[in-house]
Design an enzyme around this catalytic site. Structure first.
Site, PDB file in Angstrom:
ATOM      1  N   SER A   1       0.833  -1.187   0.000  1.00 17.20           N
ATOM      2  CA  SER A   1       0.000   0.000   0.000  1.00 17.20           C
ATOM      3  C   SER A   1       0.874   1.245   0.000  1.00 17.20           C
ATOM      4  O   SER A   1       2.080   1.180   0.236  1.00 17.20           O
ATOM      5  CB  SER A   1      -0.915  -0.005   1.228  1.00 17.20           C
ATOM      6  OG  SER A   1      -1.659  -1.198   1.284  1.00 17.20           O
TER       7      SER A   1
ATOM      8  N   HIS B   1       1.048  15.553  -3.353  1.00 18.81           N
ATOM      9  CA  HIS B   1       1.718  16.492  -4.255  1.00 18.81           C
ATOM     10  C   HIS B   1       1.020  17.842  -4.127  1.00 18.81           C
ATOM     11  O   HIS B   1      -0.208  17.901  -3.974  1.00 18.81           O
ATOM     12  CB  HIS B   1       1.648  16.027  -5.711  1.00 18.81           C
ATOM     13  CG  HIS B   1       2.155  14.637  -5.926  1.00 18.81           C
ATOM     14  ND1 HIS B   1       3.492  14.336  -5.981  1.00 18.81           N
ATOM     15  CD2 HIS B   1       1.494  13.464  -6.086  1.00 18.81           C
ATOM     16  CE1 HIS B   1       3.646  13.033  -6.176  1.00 18.81           C
ATOM     17  NE2 HIS B   1       2.443  12.480  -6.246  1.00 18.81           N
TER      18      HIS B   1
ATOM     19  N   CYS C   1      -4.538  -2.174   1.016  1.00 17.42           N
ATOM     20  CA  CYS C   1      -4.964  -3.537   0.739  1.00 17.42           C
ATOM     21  C   CYS C   1      -5.149  -4.213   2.091  1.00 17.42           C
ATOM     22  O   CYS C   1      -4.171  -4.566   2.743  1.00 17.42           O
ATOM     23  CB  CYS C   1      -3.931  -4.291  -0.085  1.00 17.42           C
ATOM     24  SG  CYS C   1      -3.644  -3.577  -1.711  1.00 17.42           S
TER      25      CYS C   1
END
EC number: 4.1.1.50
Length: 270
Positions: free
Chosen positions: A117, A122, A145
């Site tokens: 994972s 950003h 996950c």
């Protein structure tokens, strides 16, 4: 009245569902001069630099119960920053794992199984060259996950940024099998992303849902309701403008916010 307990699915092996949360925020301001616009970008780069962003997503990892494997962070020239965090599984404590359709912690530790994972963030500061409008955008992706949903961290994320517009996407991919061999394509109830937000957030924003339930795709757009121009003037105050100028600035700011919220260009204010 006590909440009914969710029926737990007995799985064959690990939970192989992939749950992805994409969370975008926009902060808008008016900076009249080129110098003020440069100061705004510098301010954003200082407040949301790579170190600060790493602190935020480290808290996210804690909320969803992840082991941090590796962190890569970078500040860019002339502006912006990125952080990528790889996270891995941690032993499940079933009594603490809840995907109930309600707001998550601010923050609170929850342990969950996670594997392969990641969390990424950003930033994108930018300015209009003539109109005086400056916009800061941050994109955060949390992919897990395992048993816990990244929606558990949404409440914390929204409170970590000053946001005029927020867009949230949540999707569940893949399937996992129970001990009888039956496939499960989602393992928790969700009717709307809004149900995972705190009441003060829901009251502060106008919200629109676009959901595709049969595909386990959920989308919520949020626009701040209250507009106080004093919160949007950077470098100069209300007293530095005439009443007519303030009205023009307000039209520009509201147009910018509406264009981002609705995703289309609108008639320019004069």
């Amino acid at each position: 009245m006590p909440k009914a307990k969710q029926r737990k699915i007995k799985l064959h092996g690990f939970n192989n569902l992939t749950k992805s949360l994409s969370f975008n925020i926009y902060d808008i301001c008016y900076a009249q001069t080129e110098e003020h616009r440069a100061e705004y970008i510098a301010y954003i780069d200082e407040v949301y630099n790579a170190t600060r962003l790493t602190q935020i997503i480290t808290e996210v990892a804690d909320i969803i119960g992840a082991n941090i494997l590796d962190v890569s962070q970078q500040d860019y020239e002339p502006q912006g920053a990125s952080v990528v965090m790889l996270i891995s599984e941690e032993p499940v404590v079933s009594e603490q794992v809840e995907n109930v359709e309600e707001p998550g912690p601010l923050p609170e530790t929850v342990l969950a199984h996670l594997d392969k994972s990641h969390i990424t963030v950003h930033t994108y500061p930018e300015s209009h060259p003539q109109g005086g409008i400056s916009t800061f955008r941050a994109d955060i992706d949390v992919s897990t996950c395992g048993r816990i949903s990244p929606l558990r961290a949404l409440n914390y994320l929204i409170h970590s940024f000053e946001s005029d517009i927020v867009t949230v996407d949540y999707r569940v991919r893949g399937f996992t099998r129970d001990i009888r061999g039956k496939k499960h394509y989602i393992d928790h109830k969700i009717n709307s992303i809004q149900n995972f937000l705190a009441s003060d957030t829901r009251e502060s924003y106008q919200m629109i849902d676009v959901n595709v339930y049969q595909e386990h795709i959920f989308h919520t757009k949020m626009l701040l309701k209250n507009f106080d121009i004093d919160n949007y003037l950077f470098g100069m105050g209300r007293g530095d403008y005439t009443a007519a100028e303030l009205k023009k600035i307000e039209r520009r700011l509201k147009r910018e916010m509406s264009e981002i919220f609705y995703g289309r260009n609108m008639v320019r204010a004069r």
